[in-house]
Design an enzyme around this catalytic site. Structure first.
Site, PDB file in Angstrom:
ATOM      1  N   ASP A 118       0.907  -1.145   0.000  1.00  0.00           N
ATOM      2  CA  ASP A 118       0.000   0.000   0.000  1.00  0.00           C
ATOM      3  C   ASP A 118       0.942   1.189   0.000  1.00  0.00           C
ATOM      4  O   ASP A 118       1.536   1.516   1.029  1.00  0.00           O
ATOM      5  CB  ASP A 118      -0.871  -0.002   1.268  1.00  0.00           C
ATOM      6  CG  ASP A 118      -1.847   1.160   1.260  1.00  0.00           C
ATOM      7  OD1 ASP A 118      -1.475   2.233   0.732  1.00  0.00           O
ATOM      8  OD2 ASP A 118      -2.963   1.018   1.774  1.00  0.00           O
ATOM      9  N   HIS A 119       1.126   1.817  -1.144  1.00  0.00           N
ATOM     10  CA  HIS A 119       2.232   2.775  -1.242  1.00  0.00           C
ATOM     11  C   HIS A 119       2.038   3.982  -0.323  1.00  0.00           C
ATOM     12  O   HIS A 119       2.992   4.673  -0.013  1.00  0.00           O
ATOM     13  CB  HIS A 119       2.516   3.172  -2.698  1.00  0.00           C
ATOM     14  CG  HIS A 119       1.568   4.171  -3.279  1.00  0.00           C
ATOM     15  ND1 HIS A 119       0.325   3.835  -3.714  1.00  0.00           N
ATOM     16  CD2 HIS A 119       1.687   5.497  -3.500  1.00  0.00           C
ATOM     17  CE1 HIS A 119      -0.279   4.923  -4.173  1.00  0.00           C
ATOM     18  NE2 HIS A 119       0.536   5.951  -4.058  1.00  0.00           N
ATOM     19  N   HIS A 150      -5.728   2.837   1.008  1.00  0.00           N
ATOM     20  CA  HIS A 150      -4.939   3.999   1.434  1.00  0.00           C
ATOM     21  C   HIS A 150      -5.626   4.791   2.554  1.00  0.00           C
ATOM     22  O   HIS A 150      -5.021   5.120   3.565  1.00  0.00           O
ATOM     23  CB  HIS A 150      -4.711   4.963   0.267  1.00  0.00           C
ATOM     24  CG  HIS A 150      -4.115   4.313  -0.950  1.00  0.00           C
ATOM     25  ND1 HIS A 150      -3.216   3.300  -0.878  1.00  0.00           N
ATOM     26  CD2 HIS A 150      -4.291   4.560  -2.281  1.00  0.00           C
ATOM     27  CE1 HIS A 150      -2.854   2.928  -2.104  1.00  0.00           C
ATOM     28  NE2 HIS A 150      -3.500   3.676  -2.976  1.00  0.00           N
TER      29      HIS A 150
HETATM   30  C1  BG6 Z   1      -3.208   4.423  -6.586  1.00  0.00           C
HETATM   31  C2  BG6 Z   1      -4.533   4.443  -7.273  1.00  0.00           C
HETATM   32  O1  BG6 Z   1      -3.148   3.389  -5.646  1.00  0.00           O
HETATM   33  O2  BG6 Z   1      -2.996   5.667  -5.929  1.00  0.00           O
HETATM   34  C3  BG6 Z   1      -4.599   5.586  -8.252  1.00  0.00           C
HETATM   35  O3  BG6 Z   1      -4.721   3.221  -7.953  1.00  0.00           O
HETATM   36  C4  BG6 Z   1      -4.278   6.889  -7.574  1.00  0.00           C
HETATM   37  O4  BG6 Z   1      -5.866   5.658  -8.884  1.00  0.00           O
HETATM   38  C5  BG6 Z   1      -2.972   6.778  -6.821  1.00  0.00           C
HETATM   39  O5  BG6 Z   1      -4.165   7.887  -8.575  1.00  0.00           O
HETATM   40  C6  BG6 Z   1      -2.710   8.019  -5.991  1.00  0.00           C
HETATM   41  O6  BG6 Z   1      -1.425   7.936  -5.484  1.00  0.00           O
HETATM   42  P1  BG6 Z   1      -0.615   9.248  -5.122  1.00  0.00           P
HETATM   43  O7  BG6 Z   1       0.667   8.727  -4.553  1.00  0.00           O
HETATM   44  O8  BG6 Z   1      -0.429  10.006  -6.403  1.00  0.00           O
HETATM   45  O9  BG6 Z   1      -1.451   9.987  -4.136  1.00  0.00           O
END
Ligand code: BG6
Length: 469
Positions: free
Chosen positions: A171-172, A234
């Site tokens: 989960d980045h 997230h």
């Molecule tokens: C991803 C989603 O996990 O997170 C995307 O699949 C989204 O749809 C993205 O745009 C958002 O990540 P960040 O790091 O740009 O907030």
């Protein structure tokens, strides 16, 4: 002889690999975090050689790497990249991969599944068949399966093949600097720690607004939508860090236990009155996006009003909103404190995740002058305004890759968290039924119904004032 530390990426010609994984691996090398002798094997269906793939990778690293691009540094990095062409959906191709890995003396590695979830099972079976899964780690992108049943079956298979401690579900958001900072801000400052409950806080708002639409990901997104794409993973991670009890220790296990208790304490909204708790929206023009059904009812926007049923958060709303094409990219948490009376503006703690990273505090002072009027004043700490901080702060994928190599599992989602949040969002979606989400115009803040969600309790989405004192 020691085996070379190897990461093997399935889906090596996809967006995620080009935009995130290769730049992250490059940055890791430049920051001195790459293990000695690092080996990167890219698996894709397209017809590349090592050389032609490296040239492709050069463009993306040049464009997306956080650290400065230099030809000679890239050349050193590129030597660690090898391309293996294979159709990973075809089980008969796995023995060829086996010979390729064996020829390089690779028995175990980190496998990265940067592919659509429907391929996770096939790849797992293929790796099992050639005996390379045993002792290897696997990193999986979300969504983890396509339905809860599907996710259960997949989890069972993965645990049999890789063993539970070798599965890293990414989960980045857990790798983002300010997400890691929440617990420090919250627990190490008594001014916040001692006031962190429903007696002192009026509401907490979590906003993740995106300016982009679904771009090239319509096929995936149309099956997923805002709730599964952003909320279930997230935003629930953030909510559970904000709401958890102080862990007995800041160890991965203790944090995990507390976060899970929050997810389990989420109150399910009344299905008969779901619109009192959830607003879904779809931007005008979404149904004309490539690979999106012209009749799609997939939400590209979601706002939720949630309650955590425990002593600390008794009847205090947590508001969550996220959406695409909202005219700005902004992710932040606003903690709105209670006020002694309606005429007094609330004190607000704003934790900013992106594009700016920082902490903003709004509090009350006496307006300078003869009269005893109250006015809000602000303190604004911008962490990312310092170039040194920007350069020294690794991006989410860099941290997570390093964490996986170092067996640091606290940086990843655990199965019971996924399962709990999955059940919760399944119930939400069932309650919403087959309705068409509210439409909203691109470059606006989303459907107006989301303001009403807060207004009934006398709340409104917090907007940081333009003018600073
Ligand atoms: C991803 C989603 O996990 O997170 C995307 O699949 C989204 O749809 C993205 O745009 C958002 O990540 P960040 O790091 O740009 O907030």
């Amino acid at each position: 002889m020691r085996e070379r530390p190897t990461i093997t990426i399935f889906g090596g010609t996809g967006d995620l690999t080009f935009r995130k994984l290769l730049p992250a691996l490059y940055n890791r090398m430049l920051s001195g975090f790459a293990p000695e002798g690092q080996n990167i094997i890219i698996i894709g269906r397209r017809d590349y050689t090592d050389e032609t793939y490296r040239e492709r990778a050069r463009e993306w690293v040049r464009k997306f790497a956080r650290l400065p691009y230099r030809d000679e540094t890239f050349d050193t990095f590129a030597e660690s990249i090898h391309y293996f062409q294979m159709d990973f959906t075809d089980p008969t191709t796995y023995p060829l991969l086996e010979s390729y890995l064996d020829a390089q003396g690779i028995k175990t590695c980190v496998f990265y599944f940067a592919v659509a979830p429907r391929f996770f099972g096939t790849i797992t079976d293929g790796l099992f068949q050639i005996g390379h899964a045993h002792g290897s780690k696997v990193i999986l992108e979300k969504p983890f399966g396509e339905t809860l049943e599907d996710a259960h079956a997949l989890n069972k298979r993965l645990e049999e093949v890789f063993t539970p401690e070798n599965i890293y579900r990414i989960d980045h958001y857990l790798g983002k600097e300010m997400v890691r900072n929440i617990q420090t801000i919250r627990f190490t400052n008594p001014i916040f720690a001692d006031a962190w409950d429903a007696r002192h806080i009026d509401c907490i708002q979590i906003s993740a607004m995106e300016d982009v639409g679904v771009e090239t990901r319509g096929g995936y997104y149309d099956h997923s939508g805002a709730i599964r794409d952003m909320v279930q993973n997230h935003l629930f991670q953030i909510l559970s860090i904000l709401a958890m009890e102080r862990p007995a220790a800041f160890t991965p296990e203790a944090m995990h236990t507390e976060q899970l208790k929050v997810l389990r304490a989420l109150r399910l909204p009344d299905p008969e009155n779901i619109s009192d708790s959830m607003v879904l929206g779809q931007y005008a023009g979404y149904r004309e996006e490539p690979n999106v059904s012209p009749e799609s009812k997939t939400p590209t926007y979601a706002a939720l009003k949630l309650f955590v049923d425990n002593e600390r958060w008794k009847d205090m709303p947590f508001y969550i909103r996220t959406g695409k094409k909202l005219g700005r990219r902004e992710m932040e948490v606003a903690v709105v404190f209670r006020t002694p009376s309606p005429e007094v503006p609330p004190a607000v703690l704003l934790i900013k995740f992106q594009p700016t990273e920082g902490v903003y505090l709004q509090f009350n002072i006496k307006r300078p002058g003869e009269f005893d009027e109250i006015m809000p004043a602000t303190m604004d700490f911008c962490q990312s305004c310092s170039i040194a901080n920007r350069i020294n702060t690794p991006e989410a994928y860099e941290r997570l890759l390093t964490a996986c190599f170092h067996d640091e599992r606290s940086w990843f989602s655990q199965w019971d968290q996924i399962e709990t949040s999955w059940k919760f969002v399944d119930a939400l979606e069932q309650a919403y039924g087959d309705r068409q989400p509210d439409s909203y115009m691109p470059d606006t803040v989303g459907p107006k119904e989301s303001d009403e969600l807060l207004a009934v309790a006398g709340h409104s989405w917090f907007v940081e004032p333009e003018t600073k004192f």
